[in-house]
Design an enzyme around this catalytic site. Structure first.
Site, PDB file in Angstrom:
ATOM      1  CB  SER A   1      46.420  40.553  40.320  1.00  0.00           C
ATOM      2  OG  SER A   1      45.843  39.717  39.374  1.00  0.00           O
TER       3      SER A   1
ATOM      4  CG  ASP B   1      42.566  41.914  39.223  1.00  0.00           C
ATOM      5  OD1 ASP B   1      42.709  40.683  39.296  1.00  0.00           O
ATOM      6  OD2 ASP B   1      43.246  42.649  38.487  1.00  0.00           O
TER       7      ASP B   1
ATOM      8  CG  ASP C   1      43.289  39.568  36.054  1.00  0.00           C
ATOM      9  OD1 ASP C   1      43.028  38.871  37.058  1.00  0.00           O
ATOM     10  OD2 ASP C   1      44.417  40.056  35.844  1.00  0.00           O
TER      11      ASP C   1
END
Lengths: 453, 454
Positions: free
Chosen positions: A100, A246, A248
């Site tokens: 992440s 990533d 998100d």
């Protein structure tokens, strides 16, 4: 340097510095534990653009195959896109090889169940027990599955899902000029396609080469996005978007190049969603009270959970909430698309509001409840945490408290939240107040208290 | 866990997948090999069609990338193709994933150094030490290798074959080939389409789970499906390959299955008069016909212990130009013009060339050699009794010439036996050979003694 923070195997999964710490053997064993846990069947695996991602994906795939799973390789893709695809059916679970927003030397595994959701806390502890017991399923030659690739379906599916919830035609008709910084991450290709082709934006993109390293600190915060801010101004954009590796998380810059507080991005999205559909809202304890103010306007209930996407999602599913997220992390969770943090949903909602209101981002943000926030961290020695929390509670006698994740002390118009980090021996301190003076007083008092305790 | 379902040795890693050989072994072995090789050199990999090969491939890729090597994946190819590609790319080494002549539930990793050559015993020992210590040179995140796939490796390999063999001449032969569901089918297709080689293929579907028959190159397997087809199809010869195509077996145009022992003498007879090399390197279990064939051409047979490793080590003790051919009695041979790689396809093409040059049919060529008869048996191993057993045998047959480099071999004029412990199974192997009729009496006497002593 001692190794304890360079590798972490816990109920959150497995995370570490690639090389000596996060090894292919560990990743393979974890893959085999996961395959044993979900049972023989299809498992989806994808990754972000980290240089170690390909290696780890093969190691995990080796373990999955050894446990008798069939593997669907979706290649380099955003985490939410992988989750949407897993949920579309047929798979026993999925994994994303991504750390992440962590620095590039780290990598980790995010674990999803058959519904494409993060394993819940009970599932995760079962899995970690299985891993430690090394009781893996060992498939024989005639039980070993294949590896199939599907790079395109997840992208189409995710984009199509997002578009169902906005007025895409109206967004396209405005031909917004949009700046994008994808940090050379997993969304580099897909975000360009999404903004340019699906939403008809004029795109000015930087750092959209998945083969190159991260050009900035991976976490999208105002301090790390100076390049994007400058680009918005120089290219005369209506809005700027930045993702993490990533994809998100999302950060937003207004048309003046000012990067919004991540809490304000969530607040804008929550406002937009509640306008159209009434229902509960779930956020973590550290998220701004602006959410409560907005929810009150629409008669919606706000639930608070410990910090962590898995906690928020668990509570959203349990309460049937319509929108949620983690303010300071820049994570918007809209379960009608999928119950996960999703920068694509967030981008679409921001553009949808701009199109619906005809207002620039700066004036949408200006109308949000005005609150001041400050975040920080204080190192502590092991064994001192309890005393710190106690001292904090005792110094605010009679105040309302929440002990579900560290300690949150709540006053009228202000709060302070102190919690231990999951990964390092330090406490994270967050405070919010309805005036800057009150914020400074509260923040100063608490940080001095923690340092002394 | 079944006994002997995993074997970690100088030859590499071999085991029954799911029963002894696990993902963890594969990852650790690949990391060990990546640590052994020169840093940052590319590594070529390929596999045979076993279903478990995909799992092993993933582990091998992960281990090599993690130790900083770029990986070139050739997909399903024969072991000689992998060795050829290592050399063509100037790669640091290679890994062949496949269990060759073992049944489908087995799989294995074989390792190659620069130039596609087999690891020496010293290098293989170092690999094992690194594996056992588990101290791997895992690189930092920005040094991790990259994977790429290559799909035309067989094409390049076949082009090289074309440089050595005259396909204009070989294409007049009609052959039947039993591919044993292995990688030879891919090469043969390429030879057929590019050079119009006339091959009729059986068992040519790549198969991951159920092989049409045990993929061994023994005479019994040749007799099973291949040999009966040769004459009815009007073919000039039949050839059978093991799964990774490094071994070959033969059937004559009459449909007669030929002993796997005959491949090496046949090609020694073909190659000895051609080059300066006069040495034939083989192990002490292969036929004594070799000595006769070598003598015809002024050559000499060097005999080493059984097993690939001993032959590879022997190779390095001589200058390449001294050697005519290297091989085993299993149908595995290495020829100098193919840089001493065990290559079944090249061996097949050499046999066809021999037929073309001599203008003789395969049965005619074979009829030219004196008859040798071999008897083989195996008995259960009792490891603790082995030293005494061998000593007793040596005492009982004290009138022969003794060789003790691998078990016990005793030679008399025109007759010999060899008793040794298998490297792959818990058995004692007993072989007797005699010029002419089978040495039945010696064989039975020997079996009786071994049974009693073991």
């Amino acid at each position: 340097m001692r190794g304890e923070h360079l590798l972490k195997i816990s109920v959150s999964g497995i995370r570490g510095v690639v090389g000596e710490f996060l090894t292919p053997a560990l990743a393979c064993a974890f893959g085999q534990a996961f395959g044993t846990y979900v049972g023989p069947g299809r498992v989806v695996i994808g990754r972000d653009t980290r240089s170690s991602g390909e290696m780890l994906q093969h190691a995990v795939t080796c373990g999955l195959l050894a446990s008798g799973c069939e593997v669907i390789d979706v290649g380099v893709l955003p985490t939410p896109t992988i989750q949407v695809y897993v949920a579309s059916g047929g798979a026993r679970g999925g994994l994303a090889v991504t750390a992440s927003h962590n620095p590039p030397e780290y990598n980790a595994l995010k674990l999803f169940n058959a519904r494409g959701l993060f394993l819940n806390s009970y599932e995760r502890s079962e899995l970690i027990d299985l891993y430690h017991q090394s009781e893996f399923r060992h498939a024989t030659n005639d039980e070993i599955g294949q590896v199939r690739s599907d790079y395109r379906t997840p992208v189409k599916l995710h984009i199509q899902r997002v578009l169902e919830h906005v007025d895409a035609a109206r967004i396209r008709s405005r031909r917004f000029r949009v700046a994008l910084d994808a940090v050379n991450g997993a969304a580099s290709v897909m975000a360009c396609e999404f903004l340019r082709e699906a939403l008809g934006c004029e795109l000015v993109a930087i750092h959209v080469d998945p083969a190159r390293p991260f050009p900035r600190i991976a976490e999208p915060r105002p301090e790390t996005l100076t390049e994007l801010a400058a680009l918005v101004r120089s290219a005369g954009c209506d809005v700027g978007f930045a993702q993490d590796p990533d994809a998100d998380r999302l950060a937003v810059a207004d048309e003046t190049g000012r990067v919004l507080d991540n809490d304000d991005v969530l607040a804008l999205v929550v406002e937009g969603v509640l306008e159209r559909r009434r229902g509960d809202v779930v956020v973590n304890l550290t998220t701004s009270s602006a959410i409560d103010v907005i929810a009150r306007r629409y008669g919606s209930r706000v639930w608070r959970t410990p910090v962590g996407e898995a906690h928020v999602v668990e509570q959203m599913l349990a309460t049937g909430a319509v929108i949620g997220g983690e303010g300071s992390n820049g994570g918007v969770i809209f379960p009608a698309v999928h119950a996960c943090r999703d920068s694509f949903t967030a981008m679409a909602f921001i553009l949808d509001r701009m199109a619906a209101t005809g207002e620039p981002v700066s004036s949408l943000a200006a109308r949000l409840p005005r609150l001041w926030r400050r975040f920080g961290k204080v190192a502590f020695e092991h064994g001192r945490l309890g005393a710190m929390m106690q001292a904090l509670e005792e110094s605010f006698p009679g105040a309302q408290t929440d002990r579900s994740d560290g300690l949150k002390v709540i006053f009228d118009g202000a709060w302070v939240h102190v919690r231990a980090s999951n990964t390092e021996p330090l406490v994270r301190l967050a405070a919010e107040a309805d005036s800057p003076e009150r914020l400074e007083e509260l923040y100063g008092k608490v940080s001095r208290l923690l340092e002394r305790a | 866990m079944a006994a002997r379902s995993l074997r970690i040795s100088h030859v590499g890693l071999r085991g029954v997948v799911g029963g002894g050989l696990t993902a963890n072994h594969v990852i650790d072995f690949a990391c060990a090999f990546g640590t052994l090789l020169e840093p940052r050199q590319a590594v070529v990999i390929g596999r045979d069609p076993r279903a478990s090969g995909v799992m092993l491939r993933e582990g091998v890729i992960a281990g090599l990338l993690a130790t900083g090597h770029d990986v070139v994946d050739l997909g399903i190819v024969s072991t000689p193709v992998i060795q050829h590609t290592i050399r063509r790319h100037g790669a640091g080494g290679g890994v062949s994933i496949g269990a060759s002549h073992n049944s489908a539930e087995w799989n294995a990793l074989k390792f190659f150094g620069p130039g596609g050559i087999y690891l020496s015993t010293a290098e293989a020992g170092e690999l094992l030490d690194i594996y056992h210590l588990r101290k791997f040179d895992l690189v930092a995140h920005d040094q991790v290798g990259k994977l790429r796939t290559e799909t035309d490796a067989i094409g390049h390999y076949v082009s090289e074959l074309a440089g050595h063999f005259d396909f204009e001449r070989l294409r007049r032969f009609r052959i039947v080939v039993d591919c044993s569901n292995g990688t030879s089918s891919l090469i043969l297709r390429e030879l057929e389409s590019r050079y119009q080689l006339q091959a009729i293929r059986i068992n040519d579907r790549l198969e991951g789970i159920r092989f049409a028959h045990e993929p061994s190159t023994s005479r019994e397997i040749v007799a099973l499906q291949l040999a009966p087809l040769v004459k009815p199809l009007g073919a000039d010869a039949g050839f059978l390959f093991d799964v990774d195509s490094d071994r070959v077996a033969l059937a004559t145009e009459e449909g007669e299955p030929v002993s796997e022992e005959m491949v090496l003498p046949l090609l020694a007879d073909h190659l000895l008069p051609k080059g300066p090399g006069k040495l034939v390197i083989t192990n002490i279990s292969s036929t004594a016909l070799l000595e006769e064939v070598a003598a015809r051409h002024g050559g000499k047979v060097i005999r080493v212990p059984v097993g690939r490793q001993a032959a590879i080590d022997a190779l390095t003790s001589y200058r390449p130009e001294q050697i005519a051919i290297v091989g085993e009695g299993t149908g595995a041979v290495m020829m100098p013009e193919f840089r001493f790689v065990y290559d079944g396809i090249a061996a097949m093409l050499a046999v066809l060339t021999m037929m073309a040059e001599r203008g003789q049919r395969l049965s005619e060529i074979l009829a030219d050699y004196p008859r040798y008869s071999m008897l083989k048996a195996q008995l259960p191993l009792v490891s603790a009794r082995m030293p005494e057993l061998l000593m007793e045998l040596q005492r009982d047959y004290s009138d022969g010439v003794v060789t003790r480099i691998d078990g016990l071999r005793i030679d008399w004029p025109g007759r010999w036996f060899h008793v040794r412990v298998s490297q792959t199974e818990p058995v004692i192997r007993i072989i007797c050979e005699q010029r002419g009729d089978p040495p039945q009496e010696l064989f039975e006497d020997l079996l009786e003694r071994v049974r009693r002593l073991a």
